[in-house]
Design a protein around this motif. Structure first.
Motif, short mmCIF file in Angstrom:
data_model
loop_
_atom_site.label_atom_id
_atom_site.label_comp_id
_atom_site.label_asym_id
_atom_site.label_seq_id
_atom_site.Cartn_x
_atom_site.Cartn_y
_atom_site.Cartn_z
N LEU B 117 56.02 47.74 38.05
CA LEU B 117 55.68 48.68 39.11
C LEU B 117 54.18 48.60 39.40
CD1 LEU B 117 57.69 51.82 37.93
CD2 LEU B 117 58.27 50.26 39.78
N PRO B 118 53.78 48.55 40.67
CA PRO B 118 52.36 48.52 40.96
C PRO B 118 51.71 49.85 40.57
CG PRO B 118 53.65 48.62 42.97
CD PRO B 118 54.62 48.46 41.87
N SER B 119 50.66 49.75 39.75
CA SER B 119 50.07 50.98 39.22
C SER B 119 49.45 51.81 40.34
CB SER B 119 49.04 50.66 38.15
OG SER B 119 48.07 49.80 38.69
N TYR B 162 35.43 59.11 28.94
CA TYR B 162 35.86 57.83 28.35
C TYR B 162 37.32 57.87 27.92
CZ TYR B 162 30.95 56.32 27.96
OH TYR B 162 29.68 55.94 28.23
N LEU B 163 37.71 58.98 27.26
CA LEU B 163 39.03 59.05 26.64
C LEU B 163 40.14 58.81 27.67
CD1 LEU B 163 40.58 59.58 24.02
CD2 LEU B 163 40.78 61.96 24.74
N GLY B 164 40.02 59.48 28.83
CA GLY B 164 41.06 59.33 29.85
C GLY B 164 41.23 57.88 30.26
N LEU B 165 40.10 57.22 30.53
CA LEU B 165 40.17 55.82 30.96
C LEU B 165 40.75 54.94 29.86
CD1 LEU B 165 39.54 53.69 33.10
CD2 LEU B 165 37.28 53.43 32.10
N ASP B 233 40.07 45.25 35.35
CA ASP B 233 40.59 46.39 36.10
C ASP B 233 39.47 47.11 36.84
OD1 ASP B 233 42.12 48.38 37.13
OD2 ASP B 233 43.21 48.75 35.27
N PHE B 234 39.70 47.35 38.12
CA PHE B 234 38.68 47.98 38.94
C PHE B 234 39.14 49.35 39.43
CE2 PHE B 234 37.52 48.55 43.49
CZ PHE B 234 36.21 48.95 43.30
N LEU B 235 40.43 49.40 39.80
CA LEU B 235 40.94 50.60 40.44
C LEU B 235 40.89 51.82 39.52
CD1 LEU B 235 42.17 51.42 43.14
CD2 LEU B 235 44.43 51.10 42.11
N LEU B 236 41.33 51.65 38.26
CA LEU B 236 41.39 52.80 37.36
C LEU B 236 40.02 53.42 37.11
CD1 LEU B 236 44.16 51.67 34.88
CD2 LEU B 236 44.22 53.62 36.44
N PRO B 237 39.00 52.62 36.76
CA PRO B 237 37.68 53.25 36.60
C PRO B 237 37.19 53.88 37.90
CG PRO B 237 37.57 50.89 36.09
CD PRO B 237 38.98 51.21 36.33
N LEU B 238 37.52 53.27 39.01
CA LEU B 238 37.07 53.82 40.29
C LEU B 238 37.65 55.21 40.52
CD1 LEU B 238 35.58 53.25 43.03
CD2 LEU B 238 37.81 52.59 43.92
#
Lengths: 362, 300
Positions: B117-119, B162-165, B233-238
């Motif tokens: 599934l696309p995140s 930090y923890l969430g990421l 990965d770029f989207l998640l930190p963004l």
């Protein structure tokens, strides 16, 4: 027999609803070399793993040296095991593999290396101690696996088909080495194999297993001479015993076996009264049948189907009616398929089994 | 006849190699541009030989910009996620390999589905869930830490922390890692453990002295995959990080690119090179282990 080293009393094992071991009762004397033999799936490895403590026991008692050990953890049983795959740790050297159990017990380094040295010398591994298992030949790995077992000075060593990964020549050599080792160290050995030749050559006693049951438990020669049923008769001995079906008949005072192929042989000296007319199986080993020139001396006539000339002996596959028999003749015999042959049997070497396959006592 | 054939072979080779060379140039060009632009005192959008060679762009990444912090943040979050993935996939892969539970196959395919599934499609619910956690956590942290609660939340928060990421990166990389480890343990015979049991090894000793060394190639492969994938990965930190202090390398690169008035190609190229280096190092390690892991199990 004095107090046996290992005793199995009515041992059972179930996987879900499937019972894989049925009421096994055997005893292994101290220093004895016992072999569990049987076709694949007969439960011999399961039984061995139950002795080792790698499988639970669902019923009955497992007694080691007079003490019930059903619930004793595997490492406290004083039992070592050699696995079919050898299970040598690829990341350790030969010395580390052999000394692993001592290392786990926090034995001082100097003592470990002394013990490893002793075992390595015994198994001719001294030159290889710094190698990793990947750099060893099959036979060398086998010896390391044995070394790992004997360094613990176990009371019992279990072998699970240890020679099945070796080629034929090496197998014969390792068989001899194992016997030598047994004579030198005198451990109690339980050895699992599906190869009845291995069983016959090494065992002091053989346990023949079939479908989770002990079919017969005796010395190799006793099994060979007096199989208690058709399964043992067919399993022990190479080539296999011939099993012919027929009926019991009477020729005057003498009972006789009437083969389905039409011929009959007398069975003198057996008290078979009351059994006349019953279906039976006659067992005769291939070496107890011989071709004869004179039809008068022959028991029956057959047709040669296949000839295997090995030089020292010749195997004849012959057909008589629907039955196929194997005849083992000493020396070379030039015969060709399709030839008729007159065969005589050693009448003292008959084994007679009833319809359920059990032996009928002489 | 033979000459016709050989000339045809030569022609085929020329066509094949010609095509390959064109494709290679096409693939390499961006990297060449990047490498050249990063050491060019006057880098431009087009590919050119540097006017003069300089390391000024790199020094600006670390001195003028927050280069050290970005790099540190990226390394910290990605390495933490990688370590978590190695531990969880090691234990989980072992369990999945040895278990005979009825739910094993459905579970394995279910986690693969998560991977497929696309995140991006799941971002909104994911954000919503994390926000819920974050608010709950904040309600506990704020009265306890008072003025220091912002610092605490930046480390342990689920949003902008930090923890969430780390948790989300870990969860995203776990399915593949679990599969790798499950398949890897399938190839490790049970005999090794049983031999260790008979040798008197406790559970901890079996894991530490037998299973981990045996599983090392698999763990390395799973870890390197995780590292490379999470590093990129770029989207998640963004989405999850907004504080400048928490910014990671791809975010730094992105924000430098977005600055309206000055597009500093030299600086962008230098950040990109810094961003690439760990991935390249990871890959060069990975090659060794990948071959071993995917060509089948442990050799005794």
């Amino acid at each position: 027999m004095s107090t046996p080293m290992i005793e199995l009393k009515g041992v059972n094992k179930r996987y879900g609803h499937v019972q894989v071991i049925h009421d096994v009762d055997i005893a292994v004397a101290d220093g004895e070399f016992t072999v569990f033999v049987g076709p694949s799936g007969c439960g011999k490895s399961t039984l061995l793993r139950m002795i080792a403590g790698l499988e639970t026991i669902d019923g009955g008692d497992l007694v080691l040296n007079g003490k019930r050990i059903n619930d004793v953890p595997p490492d406290q049983r004083g039992i070592a095991m050699v696995f079919q795959s050898y299970a040598l740790y690829p990341h350790m050297t030969v010395a580390q593999n052999i000394g692993f159990s001592l290392d786990l017990k926090k034995v001082p380094k100097a003592e470990i290396s002394r013990e490893v040295g002793r075992v390595a010398e015994l198994l001719q591994l001294s030159e290889l101690l710094d190698r990793r298992p990947a750099a060893l030949s099959g036979g060398q790995r086998q010896r390391v696996a044995i070394g790992r077992a004997i360094i613990k000075r176990p009371r019992v060593i279990l072998f699970d088909e240890p020679l099945s990964n070796l080629d034929a020549a090496l197998r014969v050599q390792m068989r001899a080495e194992l016997q030598k080792l047994h004579q030198e160290l005198k451990p109690t050995i339980v050895y699992v194999t599906h190869d009845q030749v291995e069983a016959m050559t090494m065992a002091s006693r053989i346990v023949v297993l079939n479908q989770g049951r002990v079919e017969q438990w005796d010395t190799p020669i006793a099994l060979y001479s007096n199989p208690v049923n058709t399964f043992v008769a067919g399993f022990i001995g190479s080539p296999k015993m011939n099993l012919l079906s027929g009926t019991l008949g009477a020729d005057g005072d003498v009972t006789s076996f009437r083969a389905d192929a039409g011929w009959s042989v007398p069975l003198p000296g057996r008290s078979l009264a009351g059994k006349i007319g019953e279906r039976v199986t006659l067992g005769i080993r291939p070496e107890e049948i011989r071709p004869v020139d004179d039809a008068g001396k022959a028991d029956f006539a057959a047709t040669v189907a296949i000839v295997e000339r090995l030089g020292a002996e010749t195997y004849l596959n012959v057909t008589s009616g629907d039955a196929t028999l194997l005849v083992r003749v000493q020396g070379d015999l030039a015969m060709s398929p399709g030839e008729p042959v007159q065969l005589a049997m050693n009448h003292d070497a008959f084994h007679l089994f009833d319809q359920s396959g059990r032996v009928i006592a002489a | 006849m033979a000459e016709v054939r050989s000339s045809r072979t030569v022609l085929t080779s020329i066509t094949a190699y010609g095509t390959l060379i064109v494709i290679s140039i096409f693939c390499l060009l961006p990297f060449v541009w990047m490498a050249l632009a990063s050491v060019d005192s006057n880098a431009q959008l087009f590919l050119k030989w540097p006017d003069s060679w300089t390391l000024d762009n790199y020094s600006r990444v670390f001195n003028k910009e927050d280069g050290y912090r970005w790099f540190g943040n990226s390394l910290f979050t990605v390495l933490s996620a990688t370590i978590l993935v190695i531990i969880i996939s090691g234990l989980g892969g072992y369990a999945l390999s040895r278990s005979r539970a009825w739910w094993k196959q459905p579970f394995l395919y279910a986690i693969l589905l998560i991977r497929v599934l696309p995140s991006t499609a799941l971002l909104v619910p994911l954000y919503k869930i994390l926000l819920g956690f974050n608010n709950a956590e904040g309600a506990v942290v704020r009265p306890l830490f008072g003025s220091a609660s912002r610092q605490v939340m930046q480390i342990f928060g689920f949003i902008d922390g930090y923890l969430g990421l780390i948790i989300v990166l870990t969860a995203g990389q776990l399915p593949l890692a679990l599969w790798i480890m499950k398949v890897f343990f399938d190839g490790v015979p049970k005999d090794f453990e049983e031999a260790a049991i008979l040798d008197g090894a406790t559970l901890v000793q079996r894991i530490r002295r037998v299973l981990i060394p045996l599983a090392l190639p698999g763990l390395a492969a799973a870890g390197l995959f995780t590292f490379m994938s999470a590093w990129g990965d770029f989207l998640l930190p963004l989405i999850l990080l907004s504080s400048a202090e928490l910014s990671t390398l791809p975010l730094g690169l992105f924000r430098a690119f977005l600055r309206v008035n000055e597009i500093d190609y030299g600086l962008l190229a230098a950040i990109a090179v810094v961003y690439l280096i760990p991935a390249v190092i990871a890959f060069s390690f990975a090659r060794r282990f990948l071959v071993q892991t995917f060509s089948g199990g442990v050799k005794g």
